[in-house]
Scaffold this active site. Sequence first.
Site, PDB file in Angstrom:
ATOM      1  N   HIS A 141     -18.703  40.205  87.578  1.00 22.04           N
ATOM      2  CA  HIS A 141     -18.545  40.467  86.151  1.00 22.04           C
ATOM      3  C   HIS A 141     -18.935  39.220  85.382  1.00 22.04           C
ATOM      4  CE1 HIS A 141     -16.939  41.929  82.380  1.00 22.04           C
ATOM      5  NE2 HIS A 141     -16.177  40.844  82.285  1.00 22.04           N
ATOM      6  N   GLY A 156     -15.615  34.944  82.461  1.00 27.05           N
ATOM      7  CA  GLY A 156     -14.398  34.820  81.657  1.00 27.05           C
ATOM      8  C   GLY A 156     -13.783  36.181  81.454  1.00 27.05           C
ATOM      9  N   LYS A 162     -18.175  36.558  75.640  1.00 26.74           N
ATOM     10  CA  LYS A 162     -19.380  36.341  76.462  1.00 26.74           C
ATOM     11  C   LYS A 162     -20.595  37.048  75.859  1.00 26.74           C
ATOM     12  CE  LYS A 162     -17.562  38.059  80.202  1.00 26.74           C
ATOM     13  NZ  LYS A 162     -16.237  38.413  79.683  1.00 26.74           N
ATOM     14  N   SER A 163     -20.437  38.326  75.511  1.00 24.75           N
ATOM     15  CA  SER A 163     -21.575  39.097  75.000  1.00 24.75           C
ATOM     16  C   SER A 163     -22.026  38.592  73.636  1.00 24.75           C
ATOM     17  CB  SER A 163     -21.204  40.583  74.915  1.00 24.75           C
ATOM     18  OG  SER A 163     -20.905  41.101  76.201  1.00 24.75           O
ATOM     19  N   ASP A 180     -22.333  42.072  81.319  1.00 23.32           N
ATOM     20  CA  ASP A 180     -21.220  42.802  81.912  1.00 23.32           C
ATOM     21  C   ASP A 180     -21.225  42.756  83.442  1.00 23.32           C
ATOM     22  OD1 ASP A 180     -18.810  44.367  81.562  1.00 23.32           O
ATOM     23  OD2 ASP A 180     -19.939  45.999  82.471  1.00 23.32           O
ATOM     24  N   GLU A 205     -23.099  45.134  75.287  1.00 26.16           N
ATOM     25  CA  GLU A 205     -22.001  45.839  74.603  1.00 26.16           C
ATOM     26  C   GLU A 205     -21.312  44.870  73.648  1.00 26.16           C
ATOM     27  OE1 GLU A 205     -17.571  47.729  75.400  1.00 26.16           O
ATOM     28  OE2 GLU A 205     -18.719  46.897  77.070  1.00 26.16           O
ATOM     29  N   ARG A 246     -13.326  15.213  79.971  1.00 26.62           N
ATOM     30  CA  ARG A 246     -13.962  14.675  78.767  1.00 26.62           C
ATOM     31  C   ARG A 246     -15.160  13.779  79.096  1.00 26.62           C
ATOM     32  NH1 ARG A 246      -9.531  12.904  74.380  1.00 26.62           N
ATOM     33  NH2 ARG A 246     -11.441  12.964  73.125  1.00 26.62           N
TER      34      ARG A 246
END
Length: 312
Positions: A141, A156, A162-163, A180, A205, A246
């Site tokens: 995924h 995530g 993400k999309s 996806d 999506e 960091r």
Amino acid sequence: MEELYTVNLLELIKEFQLEVAYYPPDIEVLVSNPDTNRPGLPLTGFFGHFEPTRIQVIGKGEYEYILTLDPDVYAQRLDDLLSRKPPAVIWTSGLIPDDIIIECAKKYEVPVLKSNYLTSELIAMVVASLHVRLAPRITRHGVFVEIYGEGLLVQGESGIGKSETAIELVNRGHRLIADDAVEIKKVSAKTLIGTAPEIIRHYVELRGIGIVDVRRLYGMGAVKETERIDLIINLEPWINGKMYDRLGLDTEYTEIMGIPVPTTVIPVKPGRNLAVVLEIAAMNNRQKKMGYNTAVEFNKKLMGQMEIELGE
């Protein structure tokens, strides 16, 4: 048990423009081994360690040897070879299959093909194609994008963005490979490539909008079929008080099918421009592969400055 993948021989015939000297009627020939074999030793009668699932390739060397054989001996050697039912026999370099092999091929229903490519050229192309087509694979995924030539697999939890980040990256001139679901293939001992399942290829999506076709909205330049996986980005909600890296001195890795892939964790919170952050991550990863690590160089300067101050 590892799943066995196959390729229809007709697809290879079309891909490499092979001529058909004989093809058994009403039979589906499937290729399951990504390697080929030049049957020099089998033509001498030796079949030790012979792998019958490999495509057999006859080039000028084998052909010149065949000319030295008595026709009856040649016919018997071919019978021994084709009785093991290899998926196909390809004659290269414009060589013409003789009547003896055609008759033997009909007996055992083994396809005989012709090519004008040199033997080494044909073998290189066929092996490269089969290693991709028959590679072991898994589905993960996530979103897979190409940024400045680097393949980034973004993972995530659902709803983290993400999309939306992928669309923003496309807006900035980068390319979408999968949204996806990402199909990952292990094409060599060191290389993973990612692609999208056919049914969702080029689609994204977006919650509140629905399914959008990136190829039609942005053009062919906004999408790509496959790409090597160079870096994994794990997006996670920003946690106050958590110590995030960091400097970037230590490189973390995620193992996929036995291959370690550099991995970066990026915390997400409102107002953070993830597209820009991923662009920087891609360029930084590319720079590391070219031999320059900014974090290491900065640390050297820092240590050098501390030594000077302590010396004073």
